[in-house]
Design an enzyme around this catalytic site. Structure first.
Site, PDB file in Angstrom:
ATOM      1  N   LYS A   1      29.120 -16.557 -29.110  1.00 56.46           N
ATOM      2  CA  LYS A   1      27.968 -15.687 -28.842  1.00 56.46           C
ATOM      3  C   LYS A   1      27.007 -16.252 -27.819  1.00 56.46           C
ATOM      4  O   LYS A   1      26.727 -17.446 -27.843  1.00 56.46           O
ATOM      5  CB  LYS A   1      27.177 -15.522 -30.145  1.00 56.46           C
ATOM      6  CG  LYS A   1      27.914 -14.784 -31.221  1.00 56.46           C
ATOM      7  CD  LYS A   1      26.942 -14.631 -32.353  1.00 56.46           C
ATOM      8  CE  LYS A   1      27.526 -13.991 -33.566  1.00 56.46           C
ATOM      9  NZ  LYS A   1      26.620 -14.203 -34.710  1.00 56.46           N
TER      10      LYS A   1
ATOM     11  N   ARG B   1      33.076 -39.114 -38.743  1.00 59.90           N
ATOM     12  CA  ARG B   1      31.660 -39.459 -38.948  1.00 59.90           C
ATOM     13  C   ARG B   1      31.492 -40.770 -39.711  1.00 59.90           C
ATOM     14  O   ARG B   1      30.564 -41.529 -39.435  1.00 59.90           O
ATOM     15  CB  ARG B   1      30.954 -38.343 -39.701  1.00 59.90           C
ATOM     16  CG  ARG B   1      30.746 -37.141 -38.818  1.00 59.90           C
ATOM     17  CD  ARG B   1      29.759 -36.200 -39.429  1.00 59.90           C
ATOM     18  NE  ARG B   1      29.409 -35.172 -38.476  1.00 59.90           N
ATOM     19  CZ  ARG B   1      29.450 -33.868 -38.736  1.00 59.90           C
ATOM     20  NH1 ARG B   1      29.815 -33.443 -39.919  1.00 59.90           N
ATOM     21  NH2 ARG B   1      29.114 -33.005 -37.804  1.00 59.90           N
TER      22      ARG B   1
ATOM     23  N   GLY C   1      24.461 -29.302 -33.171  1.00 58.00           N
ATOM     24  CA  GLY C   1      23.171 -28.619 -33.063  1.00 58.00           C
ATOM     25  C   GLY C   1      22.057 -29.525 -32.557  1.00 58.00           C
ATOM     26  O   GLY C   1      21.211 -29.097 -31.770  1.00 58.00           O
TER      27      GLY C   1
END
Ligand code: AMP
Length: 412
Positions: free
Chosen positions: A214, A38, A393
């Site tokens: 999930k 990053r 995200g």
């Protein structure tokens, strides 16, 4: 939205929001950066501003400080989340003076900012040490954003990874700058451009690969993708919920009992929209969640009791590779198995190889951050795919069609 290259930063005070949320490890009382991806990614934006003769005031978060800023004294957080640990890195890589400032809101800091010379940098402490950063209903939220805003004449946001958060430093602060002084950094620009490549007029066939633990985390994106893709490959832990939903025996594999109906609903929708869904026919199962567990190749509708699928099997690897071979656009998010354990990493690796092969043959491949990015990097194949998102995200939310407050704030 103003592009970085169209702005001349000479003499200007430039308030830059970056994503310096890097992993740190404590060694003999010192904190060492264990992965500088990053930081490295942010350098081009910072170098362009310094080269122009700008003065940089840097702000970022690091980690998730206690309840996101619930400290007794505002601005004082745990040492392990302090941005001071990256000052040396910045000095070395930007080749200039970098002054670290602990108290973000004090008058003394404002005085320091005013004295900052061209080509030099001030790094502010972790913005999440202040409650007002993350909590927009906090009474000091706007005031905090305003204090940050007075440090710069121009605001640059290059923190795509937090663009889905409406925080003081990522969104509210922008309101205090003229539209012409809200600038999009290189990372932000690249991430948006690459996401657009799969969202707008992708070359066909378009194949998406979804994996990970999930389905509940990925429902929205799967639904959205059904309107876009020709084929959808589903692997990883989430695949077993689909098998169970269809009456299969899945042993003790990961399952979300409350998502069985939803899994069937997604399959029905896919059929309606003529999207071909590929679920793994077989798995490599294990008698416990352990790299040294007893392993057993199994058919995914007949996993014996006491065994859990931890990786996709050989048949699935072959079938997925075949689908990917003809793809012209690929989006990959999530591993095919528990790839952190070497004995269950093969499925993810083989899918990675197939993505690389397809890219070599002209496909555009977007690796959607997080674990799939880690898998490609583990294979040292970062340059063999079209783009690896740093945005986790934020990328998923963008692909889901949600508004990103960090981006909207730049647009004005
Ligand atoms: P996500 O963050 O949802 O993309 O999930 C990533 C995690 O899913 C990784 O840590 C994997 O170890 C885990 N995972 C993938 N496949 C399985 C599986 N078959 N059983 C349990 N966990 C899995």
């Amino acid at each position: 939205m103003v592009h970085l290259d169209s702005y001349y930063f000479n003499k200007k005070r430039v308030l830059v929001r970056v994503d310096f949320n890097v992993p740190l490890k404590e060694e003999n009382g010192k904190f060492i950066i264990t992965d500088d991806t990053r930081l490295k990614a942010a350098l081009p934006t910072l170098k362009k501003i310094l080269k122009d003769g700008g003065r940089i005031i840097l702000m970022s978060h690091l980690g998730r400080p206690k309840n996101e800023g619930e400290y007794e004294e505002e601005g004082k957080g745990e040492n392990k989340f302090s941005l001071k640990h990256i000052v040396e890195y910045l000095k070395e890589h930007l080749n200039t003076e970098v002054e670290f400032v602990e108290n973000i809101t004090s008058e003394a800091t404002f005085e320091k900012v005013k004295k900052l010379k061209r080509g030099e940098v001030i790094l502010l402490e972790n913005v999440r040490f202040y409650k007002a950063e993350t909590k927009i209903d906090n009474e000091n939220h706007t005031e905090f954003a305003k204090k940050l805003a007075r440090y710069g004449y121009v605001y640059v946001n290059d923190a795509f990874g937090t663009a889905h958060r409406k925080h003081a430093s990522t969104a509210t602060v922008a309101e205090f700058f003229d539209k012409k002084n809200r600038v999009c950094g290189y990372i932000m620009h690249n991430e948006l451009e690459n996401a657009k490549k799969v969202l707008e007029k992708p070359e066909r066939p378009f194949v998406a690969i979804m994996g990970g633990a999930k389905i509940s985390d990925k429902i929205m994106i799967i639904e959205k993708l059904l309107d876009k893709v020709d084929s959808l490959i589903i692997g990883g832990g989430m695949a077993y919920t689909f098998f169970k939903a269809q009456g299969g025996k899945i042993g003790s594999s990961l399952v979300e009992e409350d998502k069985l109906e939803l899994a069937n609903e997604l399959l029905r929708k896919a059929e309606e929209k003529e999207v071909k869904i590929y679920l793994p026919k077989d798995s490599l199962a294990a008698d416990k969640f352990d790299n040294n567990a007893t392993k057993k190749p199994v058919n995914n509708t007949e996993i014996p009791d006491g065994f859990m699928g931890l990786d996709i099997g050989k048949e699935a690897q072959k079938e997925f590779a075949k689908v990917l071979k003809d793809a012209k656009t690929i989006l990959w998010n999530g591993p095919m198995g528990v790839f952190e354990m070497s004995n269950f990493a093969e499925g993810t690796k083989q899918v990675g190889e197939a993505v690389i092969e397809a890219t070599k043959n002209g496909a555009y491949s977007l690796i959607g951050g997080g674990d799939s990015a880690a898998a490609i990097n583990q294979m040292e194949a970062g340059d063999k795919v079209s783009y690896i998102s740093t945005g986790g995200g934020a990328l998923l939310e963008y692909l889901e069609g949600k508004e990103l407050p960090g981006v909207t704030a730049l647009e004005g």
